[in-house]
Enzyme design. Structure first.
Site, PDB file in Angstrom:
ATOM      1  CE1 TYR A 204      -3.883  -2.287   0.564  1.00  0.00           C
ATOM      2  CE2 TYR A 204      -2.360  -3.414   2.045  1.00  0.00           C
ATOM      3  CZ  TYR A 204      -3.539  -3.402   1.318  1.00  0.00           C
ATOM      4  OH  TYR A 204      -4.359  -4.500   1.332  1.00  0.00           O
ATOM      5  CB  CYS A 205       4.077   2.063   1.687  1.00  0.00           C
ATOM      6  SG  CYS A 205       3.583   1.885   3.414  1.00  0.00           S
ATOM      7  CG  ASN A 206       5.937  -0.442  -2.361  1.00  0.00           C
ATOM      8  OD1 ASN A 206       6.721   0.322  -1.799  1.00  0.00           O
ATOM      9  ND2 ASN A 206       6.052  -1.760  -2.294  1.00  0.00           N
TER      10      ASN A 206
END
Length: 221
Positions: free
Chosen positions: A92-94
């Site tokens: 999700y960060c990516n």
């Protein structure tokens, strides 16, 4: 004010990521991770994070090349969009970092600097920046020192810690300590005088603000 076309929403890709992980992770792992999210909600941890109207604490953290970056130095050039992310291992960060990287021209249209912070070791921070070809500062916050100042650091708990380890995510290796501590997902728009103009702290790390929301906040400065 920027006249560039607003970037697309990242919500469909976040949803697709969640659907994909639901098919590849063991059911027990998904349940434990979701229980961890529920525990963050129940504890009301987001109430402790800094909010709009408060002053952002200055900091100095190393970038991907090991050079110190200060918030004061960034603010000298214009407003700052500050993103706290969990690590290179977090899909999700990516999604968030890639989307914001693609919207960099729009951020620069408001003379804003985008900067991302995680508790990863400097070597992994460098890997994040290079592997994703990020064109903005990516900083290493060992021990979540700055995340604590922003009210974001929290213990993931033994169940989540061991579940992550069981699916190949060893937080001790990624972060260089065995604290089991991560930052809540936090995004801040900081005006040049250091005042937080807009803030979002998520109990659910699967949720991230669209670039367009941040651009709208920058337009109000």
């Amino acid at each position: 004010m920027s006249t560039l076309i607003a970037p697309a929403s990242i919500q469909p890709e976040l949803a697709a990521t969640a659907q994909h992980l639901a098919t590849v992770l063991p059911a027990t792992a998904s349940q434990t991770i979701d229980a961890g999210i529920a525990a963050v909600y129940a504890a009301g941890l987001t109430r402790h994070s800094l909010r709009a109207g408060q002053t952002a604490p200055d900091f100095s953290l190393p970038d991907a090349a090991g050079q110190p970056v200060t918030l004061a130095g960034l603010l000298a050039a214009g407003p700052v969009v500050l993103v706290f992310y969990r690590g290179n291992w977090c899909p999700y960060c990516n999604v968030q970092l890639r989307a914001y990287n693609q919207a960099l021209a729009q951020f620069k249209g408001f003379n804003a600097t985008l900067v991302a912070v995680s508790p990863q070791t400097p070597d992994l921070t460098s890997l994040t920046a290079e592997g994703k070809e990020l064109r903005f500062p990516v900083l290493s916050d060992l021990g979540n020192t700055v995340a604590k100042q922003f009210g974001l650091a929290y213990q993931v708990g033994d169940a989540v810690y061991h579940t992550l380890h069981g699916v190949g995510i060893d937080l001790a290796t990624f972060n260089g300590d065995d604290s089991g501590e991560l930052p809540l997902t936090g995004t801040f728009v900081i005006a040049r005088d250091g005042t937080i103009a807009w803030a979002a702290t998520e109990a659910n790390f699967k949720q991230r603000p669209d670039p367009a929301v941040l651009l709208a906040a920058l337009a109000q400065l």
